[in-house]
Design a protein around this motif. Structure first.
Motif, PDB file in Angstrom:
ATOM      1  N   LEU A 198       0.803  87.205  23.153  1.00 21.12           N
ATOM      2  CA  LEU A 198       0.081  88.212  22.385  1.00 21.12           C
ATOM      3  C   LEU A 198       0.900  89.492  22.263  1.00 21.12           C
ATOM      4  CD1 LEU A 198      -2.547  88.926  20.904  1.00 21.12           C
ATOM      5  CD2 LEU A 198      -3.458  89.687  23.108  1.00 21.12           C
ATOM      6  N   GLY A 199       1.533  89.878  23.350  1.00 22.04           N
ATOM      7  CA  GLY A 199       2.372  91.082  23.324  1.00 22.04           C
ATOM      8  C   GLY A 199       3.531  90.945  22.346  1.00 22.04           C
ATOM      9  N   ARG A 200       4.191  89.782  22.376  1.00 26.38           N
ATOM     10  CA  ARG A 200       5.296  89.550  21.426  1.00 26.38           C
ATOM     11  C   ARG A 200       4.780  89.580  19.990  1.00 26.38           C
ATOM     12  NH1 ARG A 200       6.642  85.686  25.200  1.00 26.38           N
ATOM     13  NH2 ARG A 200       5.717  84.051  23.925  1.00 26.38           N
ATOM     14  N   CYS A 201       3.610  88.990  19.786  1.00 21.55           N
ATOM     15  CA  CYS A 201       3.047  88.939  18.443  1.00 21.55           C
ATOM     16  C   CYS A 201       2.664  90.346  17.961  1.00 21.55           C
ATOM     17  CB  CYS A 201       1.842  88.003  18.427  1.00 21.55           C
ATOM     18  SG  CYS A 201       1.581  87.204  16.843  1.00 21.55           S
ATOM     19  N   PHE A 202       2.107  91.168  18.858  1.00 21.53           N
ATOM     20  CA  PHE A 202       1.804  92.563  18.503  1.00 21.53           C
ATOM     21  C   PHE A 202       3.090  93.301  18.137  1.00 21.53           C
ATOM     22  CE2 PHE A 202      -2.377  92.545  20.893  1.00 21.53           C
ATOM     23  CZ  PHE A 202      -3.147  92.830  19.776  1.00 21.53           C
ATOM     24  N   ASP A 203       4.127  93.094  18.917  1.00 23.29           N
ATOM     25  CA  ASP A 203       5.412  93.738  18.646  1.00 23.29           C
ATOM     26  C   ASP A 203       5.943  93.318  17.277  1.00 23.29           C
ATOM     27  OD1 ASP A 203       7.738  95.311  19.390  1.00 23.29           O
ATOM     28  OD2 ASP A 203       8.761  93.397  19.682  1.00 23.29           O
ATOM     29  N   ASN A 204       5.897  92.029  16.998  1.00 17.47           N
ATOM     30  CA  ASN A 204       6.373  91.529  15.703  1.00 17.47           C
ATOM     31  C   ASN A 204       5.523  92.045  14.554  1.00 17.47           C
ATOM     32  OD1 ASN A 204       8.467  90.046  16.854  1.00 17.47           O
ATOM     33  ND2 ASN A 204       7.219  88.209  17.064  1.00 17.47           N
ATOM     34  N   THR A 205       4.226  92.186  14.786  1.00 21.37           N
ATOM     35  CA  THR A 205       3.333  92.697  13.748  1.00 21.37           C
ATOM     36  C   THR A 205       3.616  94.175  13.494  1.00 21.37           C
ATOM     37  OG1 THR A 205       1.680  91.061  14.365  1.00 21.37           O
ATOM     38  CG2 THR A 205       0.915  92.925  13.063  1.00 21.37           C
ATOM     39  N   ILE A 250      -4.987  82.975  18.113  1.00 23.67           N
ATOM     40  CA  ILE A 250      -4.820  81.858  19.051  1.00 23.67           C
ATOM     41  C   ILE A 250      -4.366  82.361  20.410  1.00 23.67           C
ATOM     42  CG2 ILE A 250      -3.547  79.732  19.536  1.00 23.67           C
ATOM     43  CD1 ILE A 250      -3.526  79.219  16.494  1.00 23.67           C
ATOM     44  N   TYR A 251      -3.410  83.290  20.428  1.00 20.45           N
ATOM     45  CA  TYR A 251      -2.967  83.845  21.713  1.00 20.45           C
ATOM     46  C   TYR A 251      -4.145  84.465  22.469  1.00 20.45           C
ATOM     47  CZ  TYR A 251       2.066  83.298  20.811  1.00 20.45           C
ATOM     48  OH  TYR A 251       3.324  82.796  20.587  1.00 20.45           O
ATOM     49  N   LEU A 252      -5.041  85.139  21.741  1.00 21.03           N
ATOM     50  CA  LEU A 252      -6.233  85.701  22.375  1.00 21.03           C
ATOM     51  C   LEU A 252      -7.120  84.596  22.923  1.00 21.03           C
ATOM     52  CD1 LEU A 252      -7.217  88.577  19.925  1.00 21.03           C
ATOM     53  CD2 LEU A 252      -6.748  88.817  22.367  1.00 21.03           C
ATOM     54  N   GLU A 253      -7.311  83.552  22.117  1.00 19.72           N
ATOM     55  CA  GLU A 253      -8.173  82.437  22.515  1.00 19.72           C
ATOM     56  C   GLU A 253      -7.682  81.768  23.801  1.00 19.72           C
ATOM     57  OE1 GLU A 253      -9.427  78.034  20.786  1.00 19.72           O
ATOM     58  OE2 GLU A 253      -8.743  79.567  19.373  1.00 19.72           O
ATOM     59  N   ILE A 254      -6.372  81.596  23.897  1.00 21.15           N
ATOM     60  CA  ILE A 254      -5.830  80.903  25.070  1.00 21.15           C
ATOM     61  C   ILE A 254      -5.431  81.874  26.190  1.00 21.15           C
ATOM     62  CG2 ILE A 254      -5.100  78.890  23.744  1.00 21.15           C
ATOM     63  CD1 ILE A 254      -2.225  79.935  23.851  1.00 21.15           C
ATOM     64  N   LYS A 255      -5.688  83.154  25.943  1.00 23.58           N
ATOM     65  CA  LYS A 255      -5.429  84.204  26.935  1.00 23.58           C
ATOM     66  C   LYS A 255      -3.962  84.274  27.371  1.00 23.58           C
ATOM     67  CE  LYS A 255     -10.173  84.057  28.765  1.00 23.58           C
ATOM     68  NZ  LYS A 255     -10.763  83.734  27.533  1.00 23.58           N
ATOM     69  N   ASP A 256      -3.075  84.156  26.402  1.00 15.09           N
ATOM     70  CA  ASP A 256      -1.637  84.257  26.660  1.00 15.09           C
ATOM     71  C   ASP A 256      -1.207  85.699  26.383  1.00 15.09           C
ATOM     72  OD1 ASP A 256       1.168  84.301  26.485  1.00 15.09           O
ATOM     73  OD2 ASP A 256       1.276  82.271  25.697  1.00 15.09           O
ATOM     74  N   LYS A 257      -1.162  86.498  27.435  1.00 14.69           N
ATOM     75  CA  LYS A 257      -0.853  87.922  27.285  1.00 14.69           C
ATOM     76  C   LYS A 257       0.583  88.160  26.814  1.00 14.69           C
ATOM     77  CE  LYS A 257      -4.222  89.393  30.692  1.00 14.69           C
ATOM     78  NZ  LYS A 257      -4.421  90.002  32.017  1.00 14.69           N
ATOM     79  N   GLN A 258       1.522  87.380  27.321  1.00 19.85           N
ATOM     80  CA  GLN A 258       2.921  87.543  26.911  1.00 19.85           C
ATOM     81  C   GLN A 258       3.091  87.221  25.434  1.00 19.85           C
ATOM     82  OE1 GLN A 258       5.556  85.241  29.371  1.00 19.85           O
ATOM     83  NE2 GLN A 258       6.682  87.052  29.975  1.00 19.85           N
ATOM     84  N   LEU A 280      -0.892  76.600  21.981  1.00 20.23           N
ATOM     85  CA  LEU A 280       0.268  77.450  22.248  1.00 20.23           C
ATOM     86  C   LEU A 280       1.371  77.192  21.216  1.00 20.23           C
ATOM     87  CD1 LEU A 280       1.782  79.530  23.935  1.00 20.23           C
ATOM     88  CD2 LEU A 280       2.483  77.660  25.455  1.00 20.23           C
ATOM     89  N   GLY A 281       1.649  75.934  20.939  1.00 18.78           N
ATOM     90  CA  GLY A 281       2.653  75.595  19.936  1.00 18.78           C
ATOM     91  C   GLY A 281       2.283  76.138  18.566  1.00 18.78           C
TER      92      GLY A 281
END
Length: 102
Positions: free
Chosen positions: A77-84, A67-75, A35-36
């Motif tokens: 992942l969503g922030r990362c998609f937004d930033n991308t 990594i967000y996908l691997e650890i199943k962190d939806k929030q 996560l970090g």
């Protein structure tokens, strides 16, 4: 270390923020803290956006997404998609404005 990087980022000191985010990334990798790692990769990518180094920004953000996908962190992942999406938006805007006639 990551929090110190965030403070420098908020103080508009991207070089110092980058330094601390990268140190934190190394530390999180040593600890195997996924996560970090994802958070620091995304933060570093955001700083590359500021520098308009979009290739590096995307590289870091996509690695964070994996990594967000691997650890199943939806929030996360969503922030990362937004930033991308922000990065892709600026790629289009910057290239469009450069090509417009004076």
């Amino acid at each position: 270390l990551g929090n110190i990087g965030s403070v420098y980022q908020s103080l508009v000191n991207p070089k110092k923020a980058m330094e601390y985010f990268k140190l934190a990334l190394v530390e999180f990798r040593t600890q195997n803290n996924l996560l970090g790692q994802a958070r620091m990769l995304s933060n570093i990518g955001n700083l590359y956006d500021i520098e308009k180094n979009y290739a590096k920004a995307l590289d870091y953000k996509i690695n964070g997404m994996k990594i967000y996908l691997e650890i199943k962190d939806k929030q996360g992942l969503g922030r990362c998609f937004d930033n991308t999406a922000y990065t892709y938006y600026h790629i289009v805007i910057d290239s469009t404005w450069k090509d417009l006639p004076d």
